[in-house]
Design a protein around this motif. Structure first.
Motif, PDB file in Angstrom:
ATOM      1  N   TYR A  94       0.822  -1.223   0.000  1.00  0.00           N
ATOM      2  CA  TYR A  94       0.000   0.000   0.000  1.00  0.00           C
ATOM      3  C   TYR A  94       0.853   1.268   0.000  1.00  0.00           C
ATOM      4  CZ  TYR A  94      -4.051  -2.791   1.666  1.00  0.00           C
ATOM      5  OH  TYR A  94      -5.058  -3.695   1.819  1.00  0.00           O
ATOM      6  N   THR A  95       2.026   1.215   0.645  1.00  0.00           N
ATOM      7  CA  THR A  95       2.855   2.423   0.761  1.00  0.00           C
ATOM      8  C   THR A  95       3.670   2.681  -0.503  1.00  0.00           C
ATOM      9  OG1 THR A  95       4.811   1.282   1.598  1.00  0.00           O
ATOM     10  CG2 THR A  95       3.190   1.999   3.247  1.00  0.00           C
ATOM     11  N   GLY A  96       3.654   1.705  -1.439  1.00  0.00           N
ATOM     12  CA  GLY A  96       4.485   1.831  -2.635  1.00  0.00           C
ATOM     13  C   GLY A  96       5.825   1.130  -2.468  1.00  0.00           C
ATOM     14  N   ALA A  97       6.093   0.627  -1.265  1.00  0.00           N
ATOM     15  CA  ALA A  97       7.342  -0.104  -1.015  1.00  0.00           C
ATOM     16  C   ALA A  97       7.186  -1.557  -1.457  1.00  0.00           C
ATOM     17  CB  ALA A  97       7.684  -0.026   0.468  1.00  0.00           C
ATOM     18  N   THR A  98       8.298  -2.277  -1.486  1.00  0.00           N
ATOM     19  CA  THR A  98       8.298  -3.683  -1.881  1.00  0.00           C
ATOM     20  C   THR A  98       8.652  -4.560  -0.686  1.00  0.00           C
ATOM     21  OG1 THR A  98       9.202  -2.958  -4.000  1.00  0.00           O
ATOM     22  CG2 THR A  98       9.294  -5.317  -3.551  1.00  0.00           C
ATOM     23  N   PRO A  99       7.878  -5.626  -0.450  1.00  0.00           N
ATOM     24  CA  PRO A  99       8.287  -6.567   0.590  1.00  0.00           C
ATOM     25  C   PRO A  99       9.487  -7.395   0.093  1.00  0.00           C
ATOM     26  CG  PRO A  99       6.046  -7.044  -0.223  1.00  0.00           C
ATOM     27  CD  PRO A  99       6.638  -6.023  -1.131  1.00  0.00           C
ATOM     28  N   VAL A 100      10.448  -7.599   0.968  1.00  0.00           N
ATOM     29  CA  VAL A 100      11.588  -8.464   0.644  1.00  0.00           C
ATOM     30  C   VAL A 100      11.559  -9.590   1.674  1.00  0.00           C
ATOM     31  CG1 VAL A 100      14.105  -8.617   0.576  1.00  0.00           C
ATOM     32  CG2 VAL A 100      12.949  -6.597  -0.353  1.00  0.00           C
ATOM     33  N   PHE A 101      11.390 -10.817   1.177  1.00  0.00           N
ATOM     34  CA  PHE A 101      11.181 -11.923   2.113  1.00  0.00           C
ATOM     35  C   PHE A 101      12.488 -12.531   2.597  1.00  0.00           C
ATOM     36  CE2 PHE A 101       7.181 -12.107  -0.500  1.00  0.00           C
ATOM     37  CZ  PHE A 101       6.363 -11.593   0.497  1.00  0.00           C
ATOM     38  N   PRO A 311       2.777 -20.021   1.204  1.00  0.00           N
ATOM     39  CA  PRO A 311       3.564 -18.877   1.690  1.00  0.00           C
ATOM     40  C   PRO A 311       3.406 -17.692   0.742  1.00  0.00           C
ATOM     41  CG  PRO A 311       4.992 -20.669   0.915  1.00  0.00           C
ATOM     42  CD  PRO A 311       3.599 -21.158   0.776  1.00  0.00           C
ATOM     43  N   LEU A 312       3.652 -16.490   1.270  1.00  0.00           N
ATOM     44  CA  LEU A 312       3.342 -15.285   0.485  1.00  0.00           C
ATOM     45  C   LEU A 312       4.063 -15.221  -0.858  1.00  0.00           C
ATOM     46  CD1 LEU A 312       3.035 -12.418   3.111  1.00  0.00           C
ATOM     47  CD2 LEU A 312       1.434 -14.217   2.468  1.00  0.00           C
ATOM     48  N   HIS A 313       5.319 -15.693  -0.898  1.00  0.00           N
ATOM     49  CA  HIS A 313       6.078 -15.548  -2.157  1.00  0.00           C
ATOM     50  C   HIS A 313       5.495 -16.389  -3.283  1.00  0.00           C
ATOM     51  CE1 HIS A 313       7.893 -19.132  -0.368  1.00  0.00           C
ATOM     52  NE2 HIS A 313       8.413 -19.420  -1.541  1.00  0.00           N
ATOM     53  N   LEU A 318       1.165 -11.926  -5.757  1.00  0.00           N
ATOM     54  CA  LEU A 318       2.551 -11.419  -5.695  1.00  0.00           C
ATOM     55  C   LEU A 318       3.426 -12.017  -6.799  1.00  0.00           C
ATOM     56  CD1 LEU A 318       3.147 -11.308  -1.821  1.00  0.00           C
ATOM     57  CD2 LEU A 318       2.156  -9.575  -3.323  1.00  0.00           C
ATOM     58  N   LYS A 319       2.782 -12.506  -7.855  1.00  0.00           N
ATOM     59  CA  LYS A 319       3.489 -13.088  -8.998  1.00  0.00           C
ATOM     60  C   LYS A 319       4.547 -12.139  -9.553  1.00  0.00           C
ATOM     61  CE  LYS A 319       1.105 -16.551 -11.756  1.00  0.00           C
ATOM     62  NZ  LYS A 319      -0.155 -16.711 -12.469  1.00  0.00           N
ATOM     63  N   PHE A 320       4.210 -10.841  -9.501  1.00  0.00           N
ATOM     64  CA  PHE A 320       5.112  -9.821 -10.065  1.00  0.00           C
ATOM     65  C   PHE A 320       6.477  -9.824  -9.382  1.00  0.00           C
ATOM     66  CE2 PHE A 320       3.049  -7.736  -6.508  1.00  0.00           C
ATOM     67  CZ  PHE A 320       4.053  -6.959  -5.947  1.00  0.00           C
ATOM     68  N   MET A 321       6.568 -10.443  -8.214  1.00  0.00           N
ATOM     69  CA  MET A 321       7.851 -10.469  -7.512  1.00  0.00           C
ATOM     70  C   MET A 321       8.790 -11.549  -8.059  1.00  0.00           C
ATOM     71  SD  MET A 321       6.646  -9.720  -3.603  1.00  0.00           S
ATOM     72  CE  MET A 321       8.330  -9.665  -2.997  1.00  0.00           C
ATOM     73  N   ASP A 322       8.242 -12.397  -8.981  1.00  0.00           N
ATOM     74  CA  ASP A 322       9.055 -13.410  -9.646  1.00  0.00           C
ATOM     75  C   ASP A 322       9.708 -14.428  -8.730  1.00  0.00           C
ATOM     76  OD1 ASP A 322       8.650 -12.899 -12.299  1.00  0.00           O
ATOM     77  OD2 ASP A 322      10.199 -11.333 -12.402  1.00  0.00           O
TER      78      ASP A 322
END
Ligand SMILES: *Cc1c(COP(=O)(O)O)cnc(C)c1O
Length: 361
Positions: A94-101, A311-313, A318-322
């Motif tokens: 929502y903030t425009g940031a990216t989650p890094v797992f 899991p989230l990944h 969240l496919k766009f996270m590849d």
């Protein structure tokens, strides 16, 4: 069917107090940001030995407004766990940031703090650990890394009200602690609700504005904010339940101890690390025979739930996270083996015995 949580029994115990509270609030005609919200905020900040608490509309909003208030925005990276409820990652996005797992520890299923540093880049602005199932994440290590790299720490305490490490309660370690009062949480309202606790008065001021259309005084808007307030009725109900939260958590711990004693060695019971105070929002076992056991429980009228099957990944959204299968092997194995059993303070000893016998086969 034996339920996962018994909100009906809980209501019957507190019925009179809840109904009196509702009558008082309804008769007051003060339904938004009134005295009950302020009283709850004060009680929850005192309970955590923290200077500010801010009631918001949900746990998801607590995370979102905390990140926003701490300055996380477009292009930033926020390190978190892939083994959590989806809202943890949503709030970051929502903030425009990216989650890094970062993968999780095999025993607690919390973020593996020893793997955080290798994921830090120039864009990393924050770490968002989740105290999953009610067991605190390794905050000593998280705080140490955050300090070294000048990162903000936002704690997702949605499942861990009252959990602690060496007597210090979760939510009071980082720059902000975020709680959810979704009805089934270990401190739950009768609708949606959330709360943020924090010490920095300037950030608290910003978040108070954000929850109320960017405004501190009526019709003067300093920023573009949100409509995200905890309402009076939910706050009133939470005041009734908050009084009992330590008792509820103690009850959960007793039920967990009995499960630990009765469950067969063939399943992995949840671990409590030394010095950590687990509140067992969920009592989650791990076993490769998860699906058979779940079917057997169902055939015998006992509920059980898989938190979380994907899991989230590996989530579609969240496919766009590849990401691909194999990226976070511990979280992926957990998704295949976890099973949460009925857990609440009113669980009968006989039900725990029966559940253990059925799992034993
Ligand atoms: C429940 C939950 C949330 C979201 O809380 P809501 O009040 O439902 O918005 C966030 N993170 C975790 C880990 C949760 O369990």
């Amino acid at each position: 069917m034996v339920p996962m949580v018994d909100l009906k029994t809980e209501f019957n115990v507190i019925k009179k107090e809840v109904l009196d509270m509702l009558t008082e609030i309804l008769e007051s005609s003060h339904y938004i940001l009134g005295p009950k919200v302020s009283e709850l905020e004060k009680k929850i900040s005192d309970y955590h030995n923290i200077s500010a608490a801010i009631g918001v509309a949900s746990g998801t909003d607590a995370l979102h407004l905390s990140l926003d208030g701490l300055g996380i925005s477009e292009g930033d990276e926020v390190i978190t766990t892939p083994f959590t409820f989806f809202a943890t990652a949503e709030a970051i996005i929502y903030t425009g940031a990216t989650p890094v797992f970062v993968d999780v520890e095999p025993d607690t299923l919390n973020i593996d703090a020893s793997l955080i540093e290798e994921k830090i880049t120039a864009k990393t602005k924050a770490v968002l650990p989740v105290h999953i199932f009610g067991h605190p994440a390794d905050m000593t290590m998280v705080q140490k890394i955050a300090k070294k790299h000048n990162l903000k720490v936002i704690e997702d305490c949605a499942q861990a009200f009252g959990a602690a490490i060496n007597g210090k309660r979760v939510g009071s370690f980082g720059d902000a602690g975020c709680f959810s009062f979704y009805p089934s949480k270990n401190l739950g309202a009768y609708g949606d609700g959330g709360m943020i606790i924090l010490n920095d008065p300037a950030v608290a001021d910003t978040i108070r504005k954000l929850r109320n259309h960017g405004s501190k005084r009526a019709y003067r808007h300093e920023t573009v904010g949100f409509n995200s307030r905890l309402d009076e009725i939910q706050a009133g109900i939470l005041l009734v339940k908050f009084k009992r939260i330590d008792e509820y958590n103690t009850g959960r711990r007793q039920k967990a101890a009995l499960y630990n004693k009765l469950l067969p060695g063939t399943v992995k019971c949840p671990k409590e690390k030394k010095g950590f105070y687990h509140v067992y929002h969920q009592y989650t076992i791990m076993t490769p025979e998860r699906d058979e056991i779940q079917n057997r429980l169902k055939d015998n009228g006992i509920s059980s739930v898989v938190y979380y099957p994907i899991p989230l990944h590996l989530q579609e959204a969240l496919k766009f996270m590849d990401h691909k299968e194999g990226d976070f092997p511990v979280a992926e194995k957990a998704a295949k083996e976890v099973l949460s059993l009925p857990m609440h303070p009113w669980l009968e000893e006989s039900t725990i015995k029966e559940t253990a016998e059925i799992i034993n086969g």
